[in-house]
Design an enzyme around this catalytic site. Structure first.
Site, PDB file in Angstrom:
ATOM      1  N   SER A  87       0.852  -1.191   0.000  1.00 14.15           N
ATOM      2  CA  SER A  87       0.000   0.000   0.000  1.00 14.15           C
ATOM      3  C   SER A  87       0.888   1.241   0.000  1.00 14.15           C
ATOM      4  O   SER A  87       2.072   1.183  -0.333  1.00 14.15           O
ATOM      5  CB  SER A  87      -0.946  -0.018   1.202  1.00 14.15           C
ATOM      6  OG  SER A  87      -1.920   0.999   1.092  1.00 14.15           O
ATOM      7  N   ASN A  88       0.316   2.387   0.362  1.00 15.86           N
ATOM      8  CA  ASN A  88       1.057   3.646   0.432  1.00 15.86           C
ATOM      9  C   ASN A  88       0.538   4.466   1.603  1.00 15.86           C
ATOM     10  O   ASN A  88      -0.315   4.018   2.359  1.00 15.86           O
ATOM     11  CB  ASN A  88       0.943   4.414  -0.895  1.00 15.86           C
ATOM     12  CG  ASN A  88      -0.509   4.634  -1.298  1.00 15.86           C
ATOM     13  OD1 ASN A  88      -1.271   5.286  -0.588  1.00 15.86           O
ATOM     14  ND2 ASN A  88      -0.897   4.075  -2.444  1.00 15.86           N
ATOM     15  N   HIS A  89       1.045   5.684   1.737  1.00 16.82           N
ATOM     16  CA  HIS A  89       0.762   6.490   2.928  1.00 16.82           C
ATOM     17  C   HIS A  89      -0.486   7.368   2.806  1.00 16.82           C
ATOM     18  O   HIS A  89      -0.737   8.196   3.685  1.00 16.82           O
ATOM     19  CB  HIS A  89       1.964   7.382   3.248  1.00 16.82           C
ATOM     20  CG  HIS A  89       3.207   6.621   3.598  1.00 16.82           C
ATOM     21  ND1 HIS A  89       3.300   5.832   4.724  1.00 16.82           N
ATOM     22  CD2 HIS A  89       4.406   6.518   2.962  1.00 16.82           C
ATOM     23  CE1 HIS A  89       4.503   5.280   4.777  1.00 16.82           C
ATOM     24  NE2 HIS A  89       5.192   5.681   3.719  1.00 16.82           N
TER      25      HIS A  89
END
Length: 407
Positions: A217-219
């Protein structure tokens, strides 16, 4: 400023942030507003009525009728109905957890809550409390209820709190509160200009499964996309929000939220809503790659080096850009770290977008996780519109204004 000539009733409640109300009163008066302060009893433990009376040039009000002998004209008698009709806006700042609960449930045991229940004008709540209180389910629900009643929430800011903890809960700065009021009255002319329009918005991250336990995923927190959804809803549009996993509540009543997890699920959901959309805003941080062969059981730690084969996900912006019909408007986002403008322009043209919203991780206060953002919007004629660092709600309003101008 749009607050000039407006009658503002400022409610001050029991919070350490009450000291900021002095600056808020001063700035409102300086901007040309008439200010009437109403304090709760607990607020007077944090700041004196004399201070706010001096700055507002009006006696501070705080009491109901205290005995049967009190009558209009007596210093202790205050008509909550007249106050509710007098105000062009009520701003409760700081709004403590206690006051939020009281107003959300209709309790009427002091002058401020009576004025709130009598008001026919817009009401703005600016909460202030410690981080755990702010995120407690009861506070979240009370804020949701107040917003569902048509009130406006000026979200608490992130930072160091009086307890020493760091997180959301700080009262919005007085300048930001006044900017919110300005934006409300400036934007009120455009409030219904998007009535009948359908806006499709993507927001948040995606999660790409490695196995049943882990994912890529990412932030992204979804804050920017949710602010955009809220701004379009306030402008009268029908909004479909396709959201990756976030901890955020529905941005505004009436928004249709579709929850998805993976890039493929986000693509499928946007395809369903795209045909009927007049305006599309693709603000989600969609994974570019996904595991080619996700495991159906947890992968055990064995080898010192572990390789994961990835395959490209479908490019949602490019796919929708190729399907775009005449009159349909498409806005994309580009978060860059290098060659920002060059990369943004490439996305703008290759994906057949009408606008690309560029923000850079080089800019302090911009990007993932912040309550603020700093953007440059480039249109298909390559004209750039640069904006200063602002709250994400203000950035969202700027984007709505650009769309309105193009229409």
């Amino acid at each position: 400023m749009s607050v000039a000539g407006k009658r503002i009733l400022l409610g001050v409640t029991g919070s350490i942030s009450a000291y900021k109300s002095a600056l808020l009163v001063r700035l409102l008066v300086k901007a040309g507003a008439e200010v009437q302060v109403v304090m709760t009893e607990s607020a007077q433990m944090f700041i004196t009525p004399l201070t706010l009376a001096t700055l507002s040039k009006r006696p501070v009000l705080s009491a109901f009728v205290t005995s049967q002998h009190d009558r209009p004209g007596d210093s202790s008698w205050n008509n909550h109905v007249e106050l509710g009709l007098w105000a062009d806006a009520i701003v409760i700042a700081p709004a403590s957890a206690h006051t939020l609960a009281r107003c959300a449930t209709g309790f009427c045991d002091d002058l401020l809550s009576a004025v709130y229940l009598s008001a026919r004008c817009p009401v703005f709540f600016a909460p202030a409390m410690d981080v755990d209180m702010y995120h407690h389910p009861t506070t979240v629900e009370n804020l949701r209820r107040l917003e569902s009643f048509g009130n406006h929430i000026i979200r608490a800011e992130y930072g160091e709190l009086a307890s020493g903890l760091v997180g959301e809960g700080r009262l919005a700065e007085p300048e930001a509160i006044i900017q919110t009021l300005d934006a409300f009255w400036t934007g009120s002319r455009d409030q219904h200009l998007l009535a009948g329009k359908h806006v499709l918005i993507t927001a948040g991250p995606t999660q790409e499964s490695i196995d049943p336990v882990r994912y890529i995923s990412n932030h992204s927190t979804g804050k920017m996309g949710y602010a955009i959804a809220r701004a379009f809803a306030k402008a009268g549009a029908g909004v479909t929000l396709v959201s990756g996993p976030t901890a955020l509540n529905l941005p505004a009543p009436g928004i249709r939220r579709v929850d998805v997890r993976s890039a493929q699920e986000m693509f499928e959901a946007t395809q369903v809503a795209f045909a009927d959309a007049d305006i599309v805003v693709l603000s989600a941080a969609v994974a570019d790659y996904t595991p080619a062969y996700p495991a159906d059981r947890k992968i055990k730690k064995k080898e010192a080096v572990f390789s994961l084969e990835l395959t490209q996900t479908i490019d949602i912006a490019a796919t929708l850009g190729a399907q775009k019909r005449p009159g349909q408007l498409l806005m994309g986002f580009a978060l860059e770290t290098d060659n920002e403008r060059e990369n943004a322009l490439k996305k703008l043209h290759v994906k057949n977008l009408d606008w690309i919203v560029l923000n850079s991780l080089r800019d302090l206060g911009a990007g993932f996780g912040h309550d603020t953002n700093k953007i440059t919007v480039i249109d298909k004629e390559e004209q750039a519109h640069e904006f200063a660092l602002k709250s994400k709600d203000e950035v969202a309003q700027d984007l709505v204004s650009l769309v309105l101008k193009s229409l």
